[in-house]
Design an enzyme around this catalytic site. Structure first.
Site, PDB file in Angstrom:
ATOM      1  N   LYS A 185       0.859  -1.183   0.000  1.00 38.63           N
ATOM      2  CA  LYS A 185       0.000   0.000   0.000  1.00 38.63           C
ATOM      3  C   LYS A 185       0.895   1.233   0.000  1.00 38.63           C
ATOM      4  CE  LYS A 185      -4.384   0.880   2.394  1.00 38.63           C
ATOM      5  NZ  LYS A 185      -5.071   0.717   3.684  1.00 38.63           N
TER       6      LYS A 185
HETATM    7  O1  G3P Z   1      -7.861   1.600   5.496  1.00 36.33           O
HETATM    8  C1  G3P Z   1      -8.192   2.851   5.072  1.00 36.33           C
HETATM    9  C2  G3P Z   1      -9.584   3.338   5.443  1.00 36.33           C
HETATM   10  O2  G3P Z   1     -10.520   2.323   5.242  1.00 36.33           O
HETATM   11  C3  G3P Z   1      -9.678   4.044   6.763  1.00 36.33           C
HETATM   12  O3  G3P Z   1     -10.991   4.249   7.181  1.00 36.33           O
HETATM   13  O4  G3P Z   1     -12.648   4.955   8.878  1.00 36.33           O
HETATM   14  O5  G3P Z   1     -10.218   5.493   9.223  1.00 36.33           O
HETATM   15  O6  G3P Z   1     -11.560   6.682   7.504  1.00 36.33           O
HETATM   16  P1  G3P Z   1     -11.357   5.406   8.248  1.00 36.33           P
END
Ligand code: G3P
Length: 216
Positions: free
Chosen positions: A83
């Protein structure tokens, strides 16, 4: 649409894998910190449970540093997906890694133009963050619509991985748009099973079955 679990919690991943519906896992530095586990060790263990892509994120900001970290991470298992952030160095790294046959997930995508760049860099996956988009007063799903249109216009093979999913509505809209993958916290994925009428229906059938005095 493929389902990835957005977590580094191994117990949750095992539970989801047992449903037979889990296609992969995404992690990020925040999720690894939350798990309290050693990064490489937890990625190795996740790859032992899930045969699909498992995203492990580099933390270097420069191309050479990203390549060095990617070398370490991709040796962990064949299904490790590197990533990288959506920056010039991230996309340079993406291009190099995908040319070598390594899967790359370009993360922190917040615009359709950024997604266009990721596709041109040969990304395996692009991760638009819909929840964080919503948090900032936009409709994150409009972004998915735009990316789908652009990718279809040019038959880009980069898969749209809807990330930062916060609700079942995000999942539904992603599926209606035709996103390739969505990644969500385990609780959101398990919540998709739930419907009050399903529970009520089971309750009613079991009550009637009891009256028959039969067993199967
Ligand atoms: O892994 C990346 C993403 O899914 C993060 O989500 O909820 O931290 O905005 P969030």
């Amino acid at each position: 649409m493929k389902f990835f679990a957005d977590t580094a919690d191994l117990d949750d991943i095992k539970d989801l894998a047992a449903t037979g519906l889990l296609d992969g896992v995404t992690t990020n530095p925040s999720l690894v910190a939350k798990s309290g586990r050693d990064f490489k060790e937890v990625v190795r263990e996740i790859c032992g449970v899930v045969s699909g892509p498992v995203s492990a994120e580099v933390v270097a900001l420069d191309h050479d540093g990203m390549m060095r970290e990617a070398e370490v991470l991709r040796k962990i298992a064949d299904n490790v997906t590197i990533k990288v952030p959506l920056t010039p160095d991230g996309l340079k790294t993406c291009k190099k890694l995908t040319a070598d046959g390594t899967m790359v997930n370009v993360t922190l995508c917040f615009s359709a133009n950024q997604a266009l760049l990721a596709a041109k860099a040969g990304a395996t996956f692009v991760s638009p963050f819909v929840g964080r988009h919503d948090d900032n007063g936009f409709d994150g799903m409009d972004l998915i619509d735009d990316i789908r249109l652009i990718y279809d216009n040019y038959a880009f093979e980069t898969q749209i991985l809807v990330a930062s999913v916060r609700s079942p509505i995000h999942v539904l809209r992603a599926a209606k748009i035709g996103a390739d993958v969505m990644t969500a916290p385990p609780a959101i994925i398990m919540g998709l099973f739930k419907h009050v009428l399903t529970d009520k229906g089971i309750e009613g059938f079991l009550a009637d079955w009891k009256k028959t005095g039969q067993s199967i």
